[in-house]
Design a protein around this motif. Structure first.
Motif, short mmCIF file in Angstrom:
data_model
loop_
_atom_site.label_atom_id
_atom_site.label_comp_id
_atom_site.label_asym_id
_atom_site.label_seq_id
_atom_site.Cartn_x
_atom_site.Cartn_y
_atom_site.Cartn_z
N ASP A 39 37.25 35.76 43.23
CA ASP A 39 38.75 35.84 42.90
C ASP A 39 39.23 34.46 42.65
N GLY A 40 38.32 33.49 41.91
CA GLY A 40 38.86 32.22 41.64
C GLY A 40 39.12 31.20 42.84
N LYS A 41 38.33 31.51 44.06
CA LYS A 41 38.52 30.63 44.96
C LYS A 41 36.96 30.29 45.37
N PRO A 42 36.50 29.19 45.93
CA PRO A 42 35.33 28.85 46.36
C PRO A 42 35.00 29.48 47.73
N THR A 43 33.92 30.00 48.02
CA THR A 43 33.56 30.83 48.97
C THR A 43 32.32 30.09 49.86
N GLY A 44 32.07 29.06 49.34
CA GLY A 44 30.95 27.97 49.90
C GLY A 44 30.75 27.02 49.51
N LYS A 45 29.88 26.10 50.11
CA LYS A 45 29.53 24.79 49.60
C LYS A 45 28.93 24.87 48.33
#
Lengths: 431, 144
Positions: A372-378
């Motif tokens: 949803d347009g947000k980073p979820t990990g490195k």
């Protein structure tokens, strides 16, 4: 009765031939099934992936776009035989593409396809070409000029482009400066008050995709305070523009009393921004320090390496190591790669020069998982060894440098190299 | 005894210097000890120049010009000294490639430092050219 049988047989025959023909037609108009080279084209890839070098030595290949049938358009940084755009196809389906057509008498970086048009940029203008149903350019000699008169300094002059779904085109206009100093890159040279460069550069401008001969007065300064952007993409999950900034250089050579060479090699972060209309990312007044996780006031504007920058500027959403030169950004929407790659971001890092005398960094393609347009990990290295070297001290040592990214209709990922002009196709091979 | 040691040392010294000379002739001065100004010039280069022109003097494609075997380094010495003193911000083309980044002036360096770094550059990265003297730099700096 007999006549009836004969007619029926003829009919069945026609049907069969028709089906066969349509099958052949369909498959010649589909991308060649992905098959990796035995050595994965020399690349080191994430587990389960393979690579195929589909073209080589085509010229200094910058950005790239793939059509719905797997043909590709590539923008060249320098003209080859007077032409700046290449159209390649793999007609014999052997996995290697051949140049079918060269056109456009201007060099540049940006190229993309949207709603039946091919868009391409020189360093001062944007053109578009009408496409036919197979996304082939109808008349390569007569593009429409949609934007003209853009500032192009000798540095950060390239114009990267992307379109949204509402007939707007977004154009990076890079600042012809490192940090808006009175003497560019000079020793302890202060920043110009109110940095006048920002009036006409150092940001993303929005124009209409279908209006001819637009200039600055027709455009909207969509976001400002961006030193230079080469990688940008429109995220269709949240209908938002994302950009990768090329961060500032020369902290220690301009400010040796404030920064060591090592600090200068590691500062500032190369950052990704999610941009909304009216955003200001803070160049040249601030830079992002990935160790302090803060915006820091630039030394040209009174900073000492510790004083924080103004809160009015937006924060990045991903911070990468310094100076790696992000030249392309792509949100993956394909179905070939495993589920965790869906909607995530690929970034092509051209590789650093500004880390000398420390060793250089980058020269690879990375992946950042998103939802949803947000980073979820490195971020993680996805494809490496374009350079062909274990270690790079000077950029000249790199045999290839990744520059452009595009997604094929089958979900494979295309990567260009602008040193020798190799084009790679990366696919998922694990069953 | 001391005399003998002295004579022996002298002999060894002679032989060494002779062999060094032979070597020098054989390898066309490659192994010769560099002039002090070249040694000091390397320090100046590392501090002020290397970040852009790189460890190998090869520059950066499209951005920072190379320093190896170019007319700018090996040709007109006055022009070269002025590039250091006043910087360089013009279109530049070397072997068909253009370079974009401006170079800031390094007029704050002393005449000795400018002479040293130019002597280093003119004798590194495959270059072989005469040394630049502080007097030359002083003369160019004085020219208005």
């Amino acid at each position: 009765m007999r006549v009836k049988t004969i007619i029926l047989r003829y009919f069945a025959c026609f049907l069969l031939i028709g089906a066969l023909l349509s099958f052949i037609y369909k498959h010649t108009n589909e991308i060649t099934p992905f098959k990796p080279d035995t050595d994965n084209a020399g690349l080191k890839l994430a587990d389960g992936f393979g690579a195929n070098k589909i073209a080589d030595n085509i010229g200094r290949a910058r950005h790239i776009i793939v059509t719905k049938d797997g043909s590709i358009y590539i923008k060249l940084f320098r003209l080859v035989n007077g032409k700046g755009i290449l159209f390649l196809q793999d007609n014999d389906k052997d996995g290697k593409y051949e140049t079918q057509l060269a056109f456009g008498d201007y060099a540049g970086t940006g190229i993309t396809i949207k709603k039946g048009y091919l868009y391409a940029s020189s360093d001062k203008e944007i053109f578009r070409y009408k496409l036919d149903d197979a996304e082939k350019v109808i008349d390569p000699t007569k593009p429409e000029k949609i934007i003209t008169g853009l500032i192009a300094g000798r540095q950060h002059q390239t114009k990267s482009i992307v379109l949204d779904n509402d007939d707007h085109i977004y154009v990076n206009i890079g600042s012809p400066s490192n940090s808006c100093q009175e003497m560019d890159r000079g020793l302890e040279s202060k920043g110009k008050a109110g940095c006048p460069i920002l009036d006409s550069a150092g940001g993303i401008w929005q124009f209409k995709a279908d209006k001819l001969n637009q200039t600055y007065v027709d455009g909207v300064k969509y976001a400002t305070g961006l030193r230079n952007v080469m990688g940008l993409d429109w995220n269709t999950q949240n209908n938002t523009l994302y950009v990768m900034q090329h961060g500032r250089d020369n902290l220690s050579s301009s400010w040796p009393k404030l920064y060591t060479d090592k600090q200068s090699a590691e500062l500032p972060a190369e950052v990704m921004y999610m941009l909304k209309k009216g955003d200001n990312a803070g160049w040249p007044y601030t830079y992002y320090d990935p160790f302090l996780n803060k915006k820091i006031l630039a030394p040209e504007y009174g900073g000492d390496g510790k004083i924080e920058g103004s809160k009015e500027f937006i924060d990045p959403i991903v911070a990468f190591p310094a100076h790696m030169a992000p030249n392309a950004l792509l949100f993956y929407t394909g179905n070939m790669f495993p589920e965790r790659y869906k909607n995530g971001a690929f970034v092509a890092f051209h590789g650093s020069w500004n880390r000398a005398p420390e060793k250089q960094a980058g020269y690879f393609v990375v992946f950042v998982p998103f939802k949803d347009g947000k980073p979820t990990g490195k971020w993680e290295v996805f494809a490496d060894n374009f350079s062909g070297q274990a270690e790079i001290m000077a950029p000249k040592e790199a045999i290839h440098r990744p520059c452009g990214l595009a997604q094929g209709p089958d979900g494979s990922l295309f990567v260009t190299d602008d040193v020798k002009g190799a084009v790679y196709r990366i696919g998922y091979t694990k069953k | 005894m001391k005399k003998i040691i002295f004579a022996a040392l002298l002999t060894i010294g002679c032989v060494l210097s002779l062999s060094a000379q032979t070597k020098k002739i054989q390898t066309k001065a490659k192994s010769a000890v560099p002039a002090p100004s070249i040694v000091n010039g390397k320090l100046v280069y590392t501090k002020y120049c290397m970040v852009c022109h790189q460890v190998d003097g090869g520059g950066v494609m499209g951005l920072n010009p190379p320093l190896s075997k170019t007319e700018y380094v090996l040709g007109d010495q006055k022009r070269l000294i002025n590039i250091i003193l006043k910087g360089f911000n013009k279109e530049i083309e070397i072997d068909g490639d253009t370079y974009a980044n401006p170079m800031p002036g390094l007029g704050h360096l002393s005449d000795q430092q400018v002479a040293d770094v130019l002597s280093f550059v003119r004798n590194s990265f495959g270059n072989k050219a005469s040394l630049i003297t502080p007097a030359q730099v002083k003369a160019v700096r004085g020219d208005k």
